[in-house]
Design an enzyme around this catalytic site. Structure first.
Site, PDB file in Angstrom:
ATOM      1  N   GLY B  53      27.596  17.960  44.160  1.00 50.05           N
ATOM      2  CA  GLY B  53      28.903  18.112  44.703  1.00 50.05           C
ATOM      3  C   GLY B  53      28.978  18.937  45.997  1.00 50.05           C
ATOM      4  CB  SER B  54      30.934  18.703  49.194  1.00 54.53           C
ATOM      5  OG  SER B  54      30.283  17.685  49.724  1.00 54.53           O
ATOM      6  N   GLY B  55      30.947  21.658  48.514  1.00 56.77           N
ATOM      7  CA  GLY B  55      31.589  22.652  48.346  1.00 56.77           C
ATOM      8  C   GLY B  55      30.973  24.003  48.133  1.00 56.77           C
ATOM      9  CG  HIS B  56      28.495  24.005  45.387  1.00 61.13           C
ATOM     10  ND1 HIS B  56      29.454  24.920  44.561  1.00 61.13           N
ATOM     11  CD2 HIS B  56      28.401  22.937  44.638  1.00 61.13           C
ATOM     12  CE1 HIS B  56      29.836  24.297  43.563  1.00 61.13           C
ATOM     13  NE2 HIS B  56      29.273  23.031  43.515  1.00 61.13           N
ATOM     14  CG  ASP B 109      24.927  16.414  39.978  1.00 60.93           C
ATOM     15  OD1 ASP B 109      25.558  15.653  40.674  1.00 60.93           O
ATOM     16  OD2 ASP B 109      25.177  17.668  39.701  1.00 60.93           O
ATOM     17  CG  HIS B 218      31.313  23.295  39.513  1.00 59.20           C
ATOM     18  ND1 HIS B 218      30.209  23.636  39.034  1.00 59.20           N
ATOM     19  CD2 HIS B 218      31.154  22.534  40.830  1.00 59.20           C
ATOM     20  CE1 HIS B 218      29.200  22.824  39.541  1.00 59.20           C
ATOM     21  NE2 HIS B 218      29.749  22.444  40.534  1.00 59.20           N
TER      22      HIS B 218
END
Lengths: 333, 333
Positions: B53-56, B109, B218
Site C-alpha cells: 500500500g501507499s502511505g509508507h 498482498d 497501519h
C-alpha cells in the site's frame, strides 16, 4: 508534550551521543560534543564550517562530511553555539588554506561567528563568511540584509563544499558560495508548531484549519495566516513570490529543494513538488536537480518550504558533485 | 485534517507524478504510474520486486534503484496493488534470470503476489518469494508466520539487492533474502495516529500522555498501551523483546535500523538510538552498520521502530554494499 526524551535538559547532549555512536564518520574537538568535525579530513583544502541552534536536523550537523562541510558547532535548541565553540571548530578544521563560515542570518550567530573569526585571525587563520538570507518572506526586496537564513543554505553548503573539494582557493570558494547565496530563494509555510523540549508546550498556536505562509523555522511570524488551501494553491502563492525575485527566462535551469519542516509526510512533499514542477515547466524553466525530503526542520513542525537555486554552468557543476555525509549522500550523475 | 493535498481521491496519483518528475532514475511500465521500474536496468541479473500500500514512503517505491530493487507496485493508501500490477512489474524487470518478490506478510498482498507469480509462470518467468514478518509484537514465538512485515524488510531488500547486483542466481538471492528475513527482528511504538486522506480523520485515538507498544504501521493493535515513559524506558522494553528472540553472544555483530514512523523528529530518533547502542554495548554486541531516519512510515504517525539484523559474514558484506536509489543512497565503506 509527546516526545521521546529523558530529562529535557539533556535533549541536545543525548541526541549528540546518539549521532556519534551511529556515525563514526564524524567526531568532535575540544572535548566538546557540540563541536563536530569530520573524521576524514582532506589535506590542504579550504575548511568549511557552519553552526547554529539544535532542533533543525539534518541542519547543521548532518552536512559534515566528504564534499560538504568540515565542521559544525551547535547550541541548545534554537540557541546559537558560543564563539569559543565556533573558534574550536575553526582551529580543528583549518589546513592552512583558510576557513569559510556559512551560517544563517540570525543576530546571535553573527555576533558569535564574528568573534570566532577574530580569535582565528589572532592564530593566523584566514576566515571569510557567507551569511545565508534566502527567506523571501522575512523582508521585502531592497532589504535582503534583513532576511533570515532557512533551508536554502543547503545549496550554499553544497556549492562551497564541492568547490573546496576541488581544491579551489578561499577566495574562489567564497565567491562561489556568495553566488549560490544570491541566486537562492526560499518560501515556507507552517501548519503546526513545534515543541521546544525544555519549554514543553507549543511555541505558537494555530487554528485547526489554518496555515501561516512565510513563518520562520523558529516560529517567527510569517506574512499571512489564513485557511489552508489546496496543495496547488499553497504552492502557487509561494512560487509567485519566488518568481517575482529573479528573472527566469525560458531555457533557464534551476535546482529545487522541496523541504519538509518535520511533521509533514514525504507523500505530501511530492504532491507539493508536483505543482512546483508544473509551474517551472509552464515558464520553460528546467528543474535540473531536485531534492525532496527533510533538509532543515523545526523538529515536529508540520509544514514545508521550497528553495530554488537559479543555476549557471559552475553552480550546475558544483551542485551535482558527489557528497557523502551521515545524513546526505549524493552520487554524481 | 491538516494535510497538503488537492482532492484526496488523487492523493496517490499526484504523489506519484511528483516522484516521477523529481527522479528520472525511475519510470513506470504498462502505462500505469503505480507500476514503478528502474530506468537503469542491469542486463542478466535476478530481478527484485516489491509492493504494498501507499502511505509508507520511502517504503516501497523508494528502494527502486541500483543495488536494491528493480520494481515496485503500489496500491492506494494502505491498500494492496492488484495482481495485474505486480505481474506487469514482473514482466518488465525479468531479464531471464528470474524474479524474487519481497513483501510484507499481509493477506491482500500475499493473494495478489501469488496470483502474479502464477501469471508470470505461464510466461516462463521463474518467481520465488520472501515474505517479511519481522514484527515481534504481532505474535508470539512459535507463531512467526502470523507476524506482520514492518521496517525490517529494509534489511531484506538491501541483502537481496546486493546479492542480485553481484550476479548471484535466483536460488542464491532467495537463500540470502530468507537468511536476512529470519535474522531480523523489529519492535515499534506509536504515539499518535496517522490520517488516511480519503477518510479524513485519525485512524485511532490515543491519550495525550499515552503510547502503544507494538502497534502496526497501519494502526493494528499493539501489545500494551500505557503512559509514555522516558526514551530509555521505551527502548529498554522494546529491546528486551528483541533480545529474547535471538541468541546474541558477546562479540556478535548487528545492523541497526532506527526508524521514524513519520511525525517523530530525527533528534528524538538519535536519543532512542543512543539507548539501543548502550544496551548492545552492555551485551558486548557491536552495532556495525547503523541507519537512523525514516525508512518505513505511516504518513504523519509519531512513533518509532527499531530493527536488528543479526549479522554473519555474508550478510555483513551485502548490507554494506553500495546502493543508489532516489530515496536511499549508500557508499561502500
Amino acid at each position: 508534550m509527546k516526545k521521546f526524551l529523558n530529562d529535557p535538559v539533556n535533549f541536545v547532549d543525548e541526541m549528540l551521543e546518539g549521532i556519534y555512536r551511529a556515525h563514526p564518520d564524524v567526531t568532535y574537538t575540544a572535548d566538546d560534543k557540540r563541536c563536530m568535525v569530520t573524521s576524514r579530513p582532506k589535506t590542504g583544502k579550504v575548511g568549511i564550517a557552519t553552526g547554529g541552534g539544535s532542533g533543525h536536523l539534518p541542519l547543521f550537523l548532518g552536512y559534515v562530511g566528504d564534499g560538504m562541510l568540515d565542521g559544525a558547532a551547535v547550541g541548545g535548541v534554537f540557541q546559537s553555539p558560543s564563539s569559543e565553540q565556533m573558534y574550536q571548530v575553526t582551529k580543528a578544521i583549518d589546513q592552512g588554506a583558510g576557513v569559510l563560515y556559512i551560517y544563517g542570518n540570525y543576530s546571535g550567530d553573527i555576533i558569535n561567528f564574528d568573534m570566532a573569526a577574530e580569535l582565528a585571525d589572532l592564530d593566523g587563520i584566514q576566515v571569510k563568511q557567507c551569511v545565508g538570507n534566502d527567506d523571501v518572506a522575512s523582508s521585502k526586496v531592497g532589504e535582503e540584509h534583513k532576511r533570515r537564513g532557512v533551508a536554502g543554505i543547503y545549496f550554499v553548503y553544497k556549492t562551497a563544499g564541492a568547490a573546496a573539494a576541488e581544491g579551489l582557493s578561499l577566495d574562489e570558494v567564497h565567491r562561489l558560495a556568495e553566488k549560490a547565496r544570491l541566486r537562492t530563494r526560499t518560501m515556507g509555510v507552517a501548519l503546526s508548531s513545534c515543541v521546544v523540549p525544555e519549554i514543553g508546550h507549543a511555541t505558537f498556536s494555530i487554528g485547526e484549519d489554518e496555515m501561516e505562509i512565510g513563518m520562520g523555522i523558529h516560529g517567527e511570524p510569517g506574512i499571512s495566516r489564513k485557511t489552508l488551501g489546496t496543495a496547488d494553491a499553497v504552492i502557487d502563492e509561494m512560487m509567485e513570490r519566488i518568481f517575482a525575485e529573479q528573472d527566469y527566462k525560458s531555457g533557464d535551469e534551476v535546482a529545487v529543494l522541496m523541504n519538509g519542516l518535520g511533521g509533514t509526510p514525504l507523500e505530501e512533499l511530492y504532491i507539493l513538488f508536483r505543482r512546483v514542477a508544473q509551474l517551472l515547466e509552464g515558464r520553460g524553466v528546467k528543474a535540473k536537480h531536485v531534492w525532496v525530503g527533510e533538509f532543515a526542520t523545526s523538529m515536529e513542525m508540520a509544514g514545508a518550504s521550497v528553495s530554488i537555486l537559479h543555476l549557471d554552468a559552475e553552480l550546475d557543476r558544483l551542485v551535482a558533485a558527489p557528497a557523502n555525509t551521515p545524513f546526505f549522500k549524493h552520487f554524481s550523475a
